[in-house]
Design an enzyme around this catalytic site. Sequence first.
Site, PDB file in Angstrom:
ATOM      1  N   HIS A 255       0.759  -0.959  -0.015  1.00 11.61           N
ATOM      2  CA  HIS A 255      -0.052   0.098   0.047  1.00 11.61           C
ATOM      3  C   HIS A 255       1.162   1.158  -0.078  1.00 11.61           C
ATOM      4  O   HIS A 255       1.965   1.008   0.589  1.00 11.61           O
ATOM      5  CB  HIS A 255      -0.883   0.101   1.222  1.00 11.61           C
ATOM      6  CG  HIS A 255      -2.646   0.763   1.556  1.00 11.61           C
ATOM      7  ND1 HIS A 255      -1.828   2.263   1.436  1.00 11.61           N
ATOM      8  CD2 HIS A 255      -3.385   0.880   0.890  1.00 11.61           C
ATOM      9  CE1 HIS A 255      -2.689   3.163   1.049  1.00 11.61           C
ATOM     10  NE2 HIS A 255      -3.657   1.791   0.838  1.00 11.61           N
ATOM     11  N   ARG A 301      -2.285   1.709  -7.732  1.00 12.41           N
ATOM     12  CA  ARG A 301      -1.072   1.213  -6.454  1.00 12.41           C
ATOM     13  C   ARG A 301       0.600   0.806  -6.530  1.00 12.41           C
ATOM     14  O   ARG A 301       1.104   1.431  -5.923  1.00 12.41           O
ATOM     15  CB  ARG A 301      -1.951  -0.028  -5.454  1.00 12.41           C
ATOM     16  CG  ARG A 301      -2.870   0.510  -4.614  1.00 12.41           C
ATOM     17  CD  ARG A 301      -3.365  -0.237  -3.459  1.00 12.41           C
ATOM     18  NE  ARG A 301      -5.201  -0.326  -3.358  1.00 12.41           N
ATOM     19  CZ  ARG A 301      -5.857  -0.558  -2.503  1.00 12.41           C
ATOM     20  NH1 ARG A 301      -4.881  -1.657  -1.945  1.00 12.41           N
ATOM     21  NH2 ARG A 301      -7.403  -0.077  -1.581  1.00 12.41           N
ATOM     22  N   ARG A 397      -3.767  -5.957  -6.931  1.00 12.24           N
ATOM     23  CA  ARG A 397      -4.816  -5.746  -6.951  1.00 12.24           C
ATOM     24  C   ARG A 397      -5.557  -4.218  -7.331  1.00 12.24           C
ATOM     25  O   ARG A 397      -5.097  -3.564  -7.061  1.00 12.24           O
ATOM     26  CB  ARG A 397      -5.471  -5.626  -5.925  1.00 12.24           C
ATOM     27  CG  ARG A 397      -6.587  -5.602  -5.110  1.00 12.24           C
ATOM     28  CD  ARG A 397      -6.574  -6.128  -3.589  1.00 12.24           C
ATOM     29  NE  ARG A 397      -6.036  -5.349  -2.780  1.00 12.24           N
ATOM     30  CZ  ARG A 397      -6.370  -4.718  -2.240  1.00 12.24           C
ATOM     31  NH1 ARG A 397      -7.747  -4.251  -1.987  1.00 12.24           N
ATOM     32  NH2 ARG A 397      -6.211  -3.733  -1.148  1.00 12.24           N
ATOM     33  N   LEU A 403     -12.056  -6.985  -0.812  1.00  9.29           N
ATOM     34  CA  LEU A 403     -13.554  -7.371   0.049  1.00  9.29           C
ATOM     35  C   LEU A 403     -15.237  -7.571  -0.732  1.00  9.29           C
ATOM     36  O   LEU A 403     -15.383  -8.792  -0.392  1.00  9.29           O
ATOM     37  CB  LEU A 403     -14.453  -5.703   1.037  1.00  9.29           C
ATOM     38  CG  LEU A 403     -13.644  -6.263   2.181  1.00  9.29           C
ATOM     39  CD1 LEU A 403     -13.601  -4.872   2.310  1.00  9.29           C
ATOM     40  CD2 LEU A 403     -13.199  -6.838   2.848  1.00  9.29           C
TER      41      LEU A 403
END
Length: 557
Positions: A255, A301, A397, A403
């Site tokens: 991250h 990211r 991702r 989620l």
Amino acid sequence: MSITCDYLVLGSGIAGLSFALEAAAHGDVVLVTKRSRDESNTKYAQGGIAAVLAAGDSFAAHTKDTLIAGAGLSHEVVVELCVKEGPDRIGMLRQIGARFDKKEDTEPKGDGAAPASTGGGRGVDDVDLDLHLEGGHSARRIAHAKDMTGREVERALLEAIAAQPRVRILEEHMAIDLITLAKYGGPEICAGAFVLDVGAGRVETVLARATVLATGGAGKVYLYTTNPDIASGDGVAMAYRAGAEVANMEFYQFHPTALFNPTAKTFLISEALRGEGAVLRLLDGTPFMKSHDPRAELAPRDIVARAIDFEMKRTGAEHVLLDITDKKPSFVKDRFPGIYAECLRYGIDITAQPIPVVPAAHFLCGGVSTDLEGRTTIPGLWAIGETACTGLHGANRLASNSLLEGLVFGHRAALALGEESKTRDRSKGWPEVPDWDVGQAGTSDEAVVITQNWDEVRRLMWNYVGIVRSDKRLKRAARRIGLLQEEIAEYYWKYFVTRDFLELRNIATVAQLIVECATARRESRGLHYTIDYTALDPAQARDTVVKRGVPAHPRGR
């Protein structure tokens, strides 16, 4: 004495809980969680859940954004099914009481961009959610509960689970290894797991018709991580030791923005801040992202993390700054109350001063290989959520798709096992499995070995197998991990197992798998960047697979 059940679920995050909730309609569920039932990566998820819920958005757009982020490795069929099933999963959460942030006025429905029903009895006309925008997304599609979405989802699922008499939760229990019948002269079938009762120090045999790995990620394999202490890659490590196929372990997402504070555990600063206009700056205040990517702060990211890493190394700085002070204080406090409060604990008022941030290990894009329902390559063994490699994320991702994946595959696995239960021979007894044998093991008086090796694994992974890699660093890491694993194996046979030791054993196995897969990929793609092969090679648009006894290798698509 054995515990028996229809479904053994290892892990209590969004994937494990959503599976257990649905599977209880088809059989008895035992859910094992190694700390308290609400302690999981899910609990700490800030951003939200990506789904097509707004006028003007479309399944095609969400699919395209996911494929772009995945850098050519996402499996399109998996992306499409996750995207299309996402709205129904949001509807399910709302039906069981999850409270997402709403906007004051409901926008009119678009022209077929979303399905006719979100599930749970709500139509698109009733979808009144306030949707966030995050990096890599072309539209606002992130359903959230302020900046504490995971905590709210976990609460709702646990409350729903509490009303299910067929779900038994074993807290402070940790799986040691999977039980495969081949080890006892039977077929290659997973029949449950050996589970440590942490408080009693006793190992229990849990037999199940199906075993579901939902243990989450492995952030603790790195020195700096946004993950909680439980994220030690247990499911991946156990599956590998049992002989299951594992894939794409080289793709660990860092991250870009975690709070930099030497006195605090690493705290995630949500990507949603950048979605709302926060700017990354050098210590002198200079913005730098546009010089790395035209999308600037809204780039995926991997690009943002590498840009920050580059600028820190170029300038010698320990961190960079994330600045959202251009927004009104009331807006910041209302949108990001959790981040505001946490930063204030360390003397940082984010409405008036920029936040010092650094990249940190965040999400495992690889994992145990599964099919479209969550089956692994071992019959009787399933994997869902971050533990699994479904093909959704590819080489990187897309924000808030994690989620979503946990919900979709928890649901799909429960449906598939529900169908299998209809043809199950219920007269069939349980296999004969010996109890856990402690052999000549005794009580350890050398716990320092655990802490020393734990620290060493995490430091060498951070220094040699981090955001930027090289062949030389990977070889060094492989040699040292091999030596550490020899020490760990010796300790395993000599002493009674403890939770701390089992976590060390698992992160060492995960570290080995990451290094193996990274060494096999001789290009730079998505989250895997090596200075020895800086270009993307179209011929290597293949998954990296590894299995016990079989070196990591590419598999054609």
